[in-house]
Design an enzyme around this catalytic site. Structure first.
Site: not given
Ligand code: GLU
Length: 411
Positions: A103-104
């Site tokens: 994720g980011k």
């Protein structure tokens, strides 16, 4: 420039998918992000006025474990960039074989315009906005460009207000709040270990190898420090203000201390000044872009004059530039391997939080060393076996592992 750099990896991704003979439906499922959040982040300025910024969290894939990845504060941040970086995290955690997905997150902001109190209010408000999708078994953020242990501390406090004391909801925290020994230097140390392993396999003498580091933030400064300890000659480093160059080697420990104190190398009094573009064109054994995506691109790739590029930032070499470098037989050691030390020690931090137990620095460093060397060896073996660049070999190892888990779990 940012986007082309990071979507960059897609050429290598496609090639790896082809070589693995992945079923098209699985390749498609693994490419698509699971969830994308765009949130408004209203916060009060010191003047009393209210400002609203836009924030993102992209959850790319959680087949192998909770989503994992940093949150960056930068004026270039947008959904496309965060989406590409989230996918890179899926491949990075898989490559290191740690039980996470990718994720980011990010906020589009010029941090230099805001006070510390404003940054705190903004950070807390952002975390509250994404809170329903965060948690130790769901998604675990961490530091990235322009965020640090203090920001993680605010995130942890904000989350714990509603969920009870939950240090495992975020990593890269201050030691006092459940952070891990060795997390601060982990990405730079992992980069240095990668350079050391590269030297063994590419026949470069590590002692006295000449090194140029672009970017002297958390990653670049620690990488320079550990490489200096290994005996490399760090001949140039830079930050946003420009660089310094000394062909006889810079005094890295004093440069490191100066930068730690002043948050810039500007005014350090060492070497000759030069611009970032001049620095990238220096002749050296190892060129380490450790700043932002797209640093080596179509426009400047012909000036590159190193033996090997070490991608310490995320996506610093665009796909077009990578093609040019490969055609000149300049190897690129890819980001998802080189800078994976950070998320690896994030994993150790999370494990310690869940066990409510603290490890000594030596234990953390030893475990990091083992993980980095194993991943390097796996990638290098595939590179040799399939006769492909390290970037494609890394994707092959990473994608294969996620694809096998995906099939075993079933839709
Ligand atoms: N932001 C770092 C990276 O790009 C660390 C991520 C983490 O520790 O979760 O790998």
């Amino acid at each position: 420039m940012q986007h082309s750099s990071i979507t960059s990896s897609s050429g290598s991704y496609q090639k790896a998918v082809e070589l693995l003979g992945l079923k098209p439906e699985i390749a498609k499922a693994l490419e698509m992000p699971d969830r994308e959040l765009t949130v408004e982040v209203p916060f009060r300025l010191d003047s009393g006025k209210v400002e609203s910024l836009v924030g993102f969290r992209v959850q790319h894939n959680n087949t192998r474990g909770p989503f994992k990845g940093g949150i960056r504060y930068h004026h270039h941040v947008d959904l496309a960039e965060v989406r590409s970086l989230a996918a890179l995290m899926t491949w990075k955690t898989s490559l290191l074989d740690i039980p996470y997905g990718g994720g980011k997150g990010g906020i589009q902001i010029d941090t230099s315009k805001y006070s510390r109190n404003e940054m705190e209010r903004l950070s807390r408000r952002f975390f509250r906005a994404i809170d329903p999708f965060i948690g130790p078994n769901i998604d675990i953020p961490a530091p990235d460009v322009n965020t640090n242990a203090q920001v993680m501390g605010w995130f942890m406090d904000e989350y714990s207000q509603t969920h009870g004391y939950t240090p495992a909801c975020v990593t890269g925290k201050p030691l006092e709040l459940g952070g891990s020994e060795g997390r601060e230097h982990a990405t730079g140390k992992g980069t240095a270990i990668t350079v050391r392993e590269t030297s063994k396999n590419y026949d470069v003498d590590l002692e006295n190898a000449t090194v140029v580091v672009q970017g002297f933030g958390n990653v670049g400064s620690f990488a320079a420090k550990f490489l200096d300890d290994y005996g490399c000659k760090i001949i140039a480093v830079s930050d946003v203000t420009g660089g310094v160059h000394d062909p006889n080697g810079l005094d890295v420990p004093s440069l490191f201390d100066y930068n730690y104190e002043h948050r810039t190398i500007d005014g350090c009094g060492q070497g000759q000044k030069l611009t970032n573009e001049e620095l990238l064109a220096l002749e050296c054994d190892y060129l380490i872009p450790a700043a932002l995506g797209g640093a080596i691109n179509e426009k400047n790739v012909d000036t590159i004059n190193c033996k090997i590029v070490i991608e310490a930032a995320n996506g610093p070499v665009t796909p077009e530039a990578a093609d040019v470098l490969w055609s000149k037989k300049v190897p690129i050691i890819p980001d998802i391997l080189t800078n994976a030390g950070g998320v690896t020690v994030s994993y150790f931090e999370w494990v310690q939080n869940l066990q409510q137990f603290k490890w000594e620095l030596e234990e953390v460093d030893t475990k990091l060393e083992t993980k980095m060397v194993k991943a390097f060896d796996e990638v290098y073996a595939i590179k040799q076996e399939k006769n492909v660049p390290m970037r494609i070999a890394s994707f092959m190892v990473a994608i294969d592992r996620v694809a096998r888990s995906y099939e075993l779990r079933g839709v």
